[in-house]
Write a protein that holds these residues in place. Structure first.
Motif, short mmCIF file in Angstrom:
data_model
loop_
_atom_site.label_atom_id
_atom_site.label_comp_id
_atom_site.label_asym_id
_atom_site.label_seq_id
_atom_site.Cartn_x
_atom_site.Cartn_y
_atom_site.Cartn_z
N UNK A 113 1.02 -1.22 -0.11
CA UNK A 113 -0.17 0.08 0.10
C UNK A 113 0.68 1.25 -0.18
N UNK A 114 2.19 1.43 0.71
CA UNK A 114 2.69 2.37 1.00
C UNK A 114 3.63 2.58 -0.52
N UNK A 115 3.83 1.28 -1.15
CA UNK A 115 4.44 1.79 -2.50
C UNK A 115 3.56 2.28 -3.56
N UNK A 116 2.46 1.65 -3.50
CA UNK A 116 1.58 2.20 -4.55
C UNK A 116 1.19 3.69 -4.31
N UNK A 117 0.81 3.85 -2.95
CA UNK A 117 0.62 5.34 -2.41
C UNK A 117 2.02 6.38 -2.86
N UNK A 118 2.96 5.83 -2.77
CA UNK A 118 4.03 6.46 -3.33
C UNK A 118 4.10 6.93 -4.79
N UNK A 119 3.53 6.00 -5.50
CA UNK A 119 3.55 6.10 -6.94
C UNK A 119 2.47 6.90 -7.30
N UNK A 120 1.31 6.82 -6.55
CA UNK A 120 0.19 7.69 -7.07
C UNK A 120 0.38 9.23 -6.57
N UNK A 121 0.97 9.23 -5.50
CA UNK A 121 1.32 10.71 -5.13
C UNK A 121 2.49 11.35 -6.11
N UNK A 122 3.33 10.62 -6.67
CA UNK A 122 4.38 11.01 -7.47
C UNK A 122 3.52 11.23 -8.83
N UNK A 123 2.48 10.63 -9.23
CA UNK A 123 1.79 10.75 -10.51
C UNK A 123 1.04 12.13 -10.03
N UNK A 124 0.53 12.37 -8.85
CA UNK A 124 -0.24 13.56 -8.53
C UNK A 124 0.75 14.96 -8.92
N UNK A 125 1.87 14.72 -8.38
CA UNK A 125 2.67 15.96 -8.69
C UNK A 125 3.09 16.05 -9.99
N UNK A 126 3.43 14.83 -10.84
CA UNK A 126 3.57 15.26 -12.43
C UNK A 126 2.31 15.85 -12.90
N UNK A 127 1.13 15.50 -12.62
CA UNK A 127 -0.22 16.23 -13.17
C UNK A 127 -0.16 17.69 -12.77
N UNK A 128 0.14 17.89 -11.60
CA UNK A 128 0.24 19.40 -11.17
C UNK A 128 0.95 20.18 -12.12
N UNK A 129 2.09 19.37 -12.79
CA UNK A 129 3.11 20.27 -13.38
C UNK A 129 2.57 20.11 -15.08
N UNK A 130 1.46 19.51 -15.19
CA UNK A 130 0.81 19.40 -16.59
C UNK A 130 1.22 18.34 -17.36
N UNK A 131 1.82 17.19 -16.68
CA UNK A 131 2.47 16.03 -17.59
C UNK A 131 2.15 14.93 -17.16
N UNK A 132 2.25 13.70 -17.49
CA UNK A 132 1.93 12.48 -17.08
C UNK A 132 3.19 11.44 -17.39
N UNK A 133 4.25 11.72 -16.61
CA UNK A 133 5.46 10.93 -16.89
C UNK A 133 5.77 10.50 -15.53
N UNK A 134 5.38 9.49 -14.84
CA UNK A 134 5.72 8.78 -13.63
C UNK A 134 7.02 8.47 -13.40
N UNK A 135 7.84 8.91 -12.38
CA UNK A 135 9.05 8.57 -12.03
C UNK A 135 9.28 7.05 -12.14
N UNK A 136 10.27 6.35 -12.57
CA UNK A 136 10.64 4.90 -12.50
C UNK A 136 10.49 4.51 -10.99
N UNK A 137 10.16 3.29 -10.95
CA UNK A 137 10.25 2.73 -9.48
C UNK A 137 10.84 1.33 -9.52
N UNK A 138 11.96 0.81 -8.97
CA UNK A 138 12.56 -0.49 -9.02
C UNK A 138 11.41 -1.40 -8.14
#
Length: 285
Positions: free
Chosen positions: A245-270
């Motif tokens: 859940x924490x991993x997915x939450x981090x990925x979704x919150x990262x997506x949120x920051x990307x969307x705020x910047x007007x783009x959809x390029x999620x940061x890569x996750x190992x």
């Protein structure tokens, strides 16, 4: 649903019945349930390849395209589109149950006429196909998910909906974990944790959010084994669900920051260590 033919795959009947329940309850802003409906319609496609089931397949493709447009907010009247979805699913149930072919029934003709302005690219099956004749099967012309996440840069509102509802689903999992710790053999509790992962997987797949989709799919598969009794729920598994859940939450919150910047390029996750842990848990580790 009453079964009238021994040739109807049991998996198809079950999928359509589940689809009918969701179609009756879904709301236009319930992106997760719409994603789940879309996923079920996709799964129905391969089950309707037999000649006698091709009219049902054509109807399923049309409904899939309608749901895609609902998700993308491309219909002028979402309430009317949802009512049309429910009507179409009822017709699909009738076809799967073995309603006679031949001339199109009045209610089916009315359905296709109502659908035409919303999904003009989908057409009703030919009379030959309805009769199980030699007509050629219709090619799948439904829209496919975009090849790259960048294709959704104009759909930031859709991603925002996914972010909001995805975080809500993760919160649901966290709350249900408390119940699971107290009752690790409670199948309904396991199901209540399985379902949010399932719906996150469905919508993230449509949005082509590959890493979120891959990881939520892996968690869904792990929990599917638990809910079917093939994997015993223990504290190690519960702890890992919270970690996931924490991993997915981090990925979704990262997506949120990307969307705020007007783009959809999620940061890569190992995801390697987490996927290896899933394999270990599935093997009883």
């Amino acid at each position: 649903m009453e079964k009238k033919s021994g040739k109807i795959p049991e998996a198809l009947e079950k999928a359509v019945d589940q689809l009918a329940m969701k179609a009756m309850m879904v709301e236009a802003d319930d992106l997760m349930t719409l994603g789940s409906i879309l996923e079920q319609l996709e799964a129905i496609g391969p089950l309707t390849q037999e000649e006698s089931l091709q009219p049902a397949g054509a109807l399923g493709r049309a409904l899939k395209r309608l749901v895609e447009k609902l998700i993308l907010a491309e219909v002028p009247d979402s309430k009317g589109a949802l009512e049309l979805l429910a009507r179409g699913v009822r017709l699909l149930q009738e076809k799967i149950a073995g309603s006679p072919g031949g001339k199109t029934a009045p209610e089916e003709k009315d359905f296709w006429e109502s659908l035409a302005p919303l999904v003009p690219e989908e057409k009703p099956p030919s009379p030959e196909a309805a009769k199980g004749g030699d007509g050629e099967s219709k090619a799948d012309t439904t829209a496919k998910p975009p090849e790259a996440a960048g294709a959704f840069e104009q759909d930031l509102d859709l991603c925002n909906d996914f972010i909001t509802e995805g975080l809500e689903h993760l919160q649901t999992i966290e709350l249900q974990i408390i119940n699971l710790e107290q009752s690790p053999d409670d199948k309904e509790c396991i199901n209540s944790i399985f379902r949010p992962f399932h719906t996150i997987k469905g919508v993230s797949g449509f949005l082509n959010l590959k890493e979120i989709n891959h990881f939520s799919h892996s968690m869904e598969s792990l929990l599917d084994e638990a809910r079917n009794g093939r994997l015993k729920v223990h504290q190690g598994l519960i702890d890992f669900i919270l970690e996931a859940v924490d991993v997915l939450k981090g990925m979704i919150l990262d997506l949120k920051e990307q969307v705020k910047a007007g783009r959809i390029h999620p940061s890569p996750v190992d995801l390697g260590p987490y996927l290896r842990k899933i394999d270990q848990l599935r093997k009883g580790g």
